[in-house]
Design an enzyme around this catalytic site. Sequence first.
Site, PDB file in Angstrom:
ATOM      1  CE  LYS A 191      44.391  21.598  68.009  1.00 43.87           C
ATOM      2  NZ  LYS A 191      45.224  22.130  69.462  1.00 43.87           N
TER       3      LYS A 191
ATOM      4  CG  HIS B 166      35.445  12.923  64.396  1.00 48.52           C
ATOM      5  ND1 HIS B 166      35.904  13.493  65.720  1.00 48.52           N
ATOM      6  CD2 HIS B 166      36.316  12.061  63.780  1.00 48.52           C
ATOM      7  CE1 HIS B 166      36.300  12.344  66.210  1.00 48.52           C
ATOM      8  NE2 HIS B 166      37.222  11.432  64.869  1.00 48.52           N
TER       9      HIS B 166
END
Length: 922
Positions: free
Chosen positions: A584, A151
């Site tokens: 999130k 990532h």
Amino acid sequence: MSANAALDVPEKDQPLRDDIRLLGRILGDTVRSQEGEAVFDIVERIRQTSVRFHRAEDESARHELEDILKSLSPKQTVRVVRAYTFFSHLANLAEDQHHIRRTRAHALAGSAPREGTMAHALDEARKAGLTSEQLHSFFKTAHISPVLTAHPTEVQRKSILTVQMDLARLMLQRDHGPMTPEEEECNLEGLQRAVLTLWQTSLLRDTRLAVIDEVSNGLTFYDYTFLRELPRFYAALEDRLRVDDPSWKTDELPSFLRMGSWIGGDRDGNPFVTAPVLSQAMRMQSTKAIEFYLEELHALGAELSLNSRIISVSEPLRTLAERSPDTSDHRLLEPYRRAIAGIYARLAATARTLDGMESARHAVGDAPPYSTPQELRADLDIIDRSLTVNGSAALARGRLRHLRRAVDLFGFHLATIDLRQNSDVHERTVAELFAVAEPEVRYAEMTEDERIDRLLAELETVRPLASPHIAYSEETTSELAILRTAADCRRRFGTDAVVNCVISKADGVSDILEVAVLLKEVGMLHPQDGTLDLNIAPLFETIEDLRNCARVMDRLLSLPAYRRLLDSRGGVQEVMLGYSDSNKDGGFLTSGWELYKAEIALVEVFRKHGVRLRLFHGRGGSVGRGGGPSYQAILAQPGGAVQGTIRITEQGEVIAAKYSNPEVGRRNLETLAAATLEASLLHPDEPAPSQAYLEAMEELSAHAFKAYRGLVYDTPGFEKYFWESTVIGEIANLNIGSRPASRKKTTRIEDLRAIPWVFSWAQCRLMLPGWYGFGSAVKAWLDNRPADGMKTLRAMHAEWPFFRTLLSNMDMVLSKSNLAIASRYAELVSDPALRESIFNRIRTELEDSVEMLLQITEQSQLLERNPLLARSIRNRFPYLDPLNHVQVELLKRHRSSDSGEQIARGIHLTINGIAAGLRNSG
């Protein structure tokens, strides 16, 4: 560089302090010799001023820091940043070495096994009265898999890691007893050379990584840790079981702990993961495994010089030796060497066939390649049995034992590569296939029920939807190509090469059935006999998806056609839960609670249907992405959620920290296994906490959700505040990953990937995704409660592992947050009213969160019960904080007309250094 620590250092931690001082002194000498006394003096002055600001938010220190930093040229700034960044890396090395040192000290002292070790887990199992048969059953059915991912937060270069491994080796030497003056001088010179090499090596990549670069980086950790340490883990566990129970019947455990990978197969939002990339990734993995086997076989041949005039051999071993192309007179009476030479020749031929690879050492002659890794393992077993029955069992317990286990673990594929794609892509692909094959079927316009019926009907037919004579869209062509490549990988490298197909953004039964139809198209689902070659794993990510996942799975498992397919997979269904996106979406507290409830609901649904559940936890390294200590996290799972099987993502941001050092890496792997055993056998049906706790958590979550959503999604201008007060824009352009920072070309929070979202907040030292909403939630809950409300929360913390782990992780994150430093980032926001309004809300919430956390946990300060982390912070933050101050100054310049290559480079260096300093919160 000075490396002073607090004066009240416990005796056991004195070696760590000494190591940090030594490495700091060597780095300081290196800075002096390479950059001059003036640069060294600037570095020290910034550190001292930063410490003053850190301790008391001293305004004079703030202004002094600003003046110093403004006076630096871009070139000077880069030198200062490099000094502090390298100190963070060196401090990490010293801490890792200290963990190894303390583990050895406990072992030498004969201390009781510590939590997180298999020895402790087995002791607890024996105390609980578990029988050998129950342990046998666990190991037979267990499935544990850490899955490496790549990532855009992995900031370590392989070149830097290589030097750090050399430094770790030299530091380890210093722990192995007193050294002679000559040895001491040699060791010190080695450390100095390594630090000098670090200083003269670039921390940054000059170009953005391609996916294949990420594959290569991931393979590095097989050299460091996995190929050697996993076999050693199994050997130690088998020996421990025999010592604990002399009647233990099994000589060799099943390989229940195996590696997985997303690197090269995860194409969700990454257009660069294609069929050729998957194929190349698998070849690279295969090459890594086979190269290792060849080297070990060469060494084994050197070891087994046994002469047939002295020893006896089994008939199968004699036959193996006679088949060998090694006909040298020198080895005529050395049957084991001849047999190994034959195995080597066959494996070298396998490498040419599978990977187009020529072995470094040429085989003695030609031999047919192995068709499967099982054939290779069978030949090694012949050697093992011959040694064992002919008085040489001790020789079988060394390199040969580890090699046999490695072949069983890694085969010709090394690690299982998961496929992952977004459900929207699957939907569009299936819709296009239907539109071409049956124009009257308007799949995109169908309801969910209509889609399920149509997909089930398609799964009953053997005819394909796709035609080789029709040109499909680029997306559909790519999807079918990568699935066909996966099927080819399974044929060439073994069925373990590709086993799982993960569906991002899954929210309905049709999402799973669409993948089933696509697998049928490429021959990995067989309608005639109702078998399926891959596991289809839906990934539930958002808060809404987590709330609905049990309903979706209940409906799916009620379909006879799907159950038939599932039975062909051993009656095990995998479900992946997304920590990052749910955080999130709904904030830390609500994400954690909805994940917990989702697991409870899934356990109930799967019990109802008689299907075994395997949970795949999409956790990140940072707490804001579901990270934190793995041992506590697994034990905090609700009763029945583990069941001996678990898969967990190991994110790019923490792979180096966890697995670059072999001993630390093995401990991390062992921790996963130990926690899974304990959670499965010692708490399999642990009842849920009292109803009062569940109700309290539900209300707390509702308050936290409201507070978090109110700030992040409902506050006008918050998006602007985020982009201006953090390094998100600069991270998006940093050459550290192949994947874009956002799913779409917008600045909307909704479109931003969870990884850079969390990473950006960590960089500015607010760590907002790891705590925001907690303080106001607890206060609101207490306002509506009688006087004993705090007593209830304290009882929840004492009695409920889930709540205790949640607060422990928050304690860690809050300890790494720093409002004084964060206030400097807030100054970057161009609108003063917006800046003041939002930062004051954040400040108030953070202060409330700290206050409520301390009251519930009955601590007088953060990390009071975690002295190891408190020590770490005390050691490293005087050198981490300056990087934040420099980063703020560089961002000001970068976003003004005073920008250039040196400024951008400096920002990228600070990102690297801050991430290294924060470790699992970066």
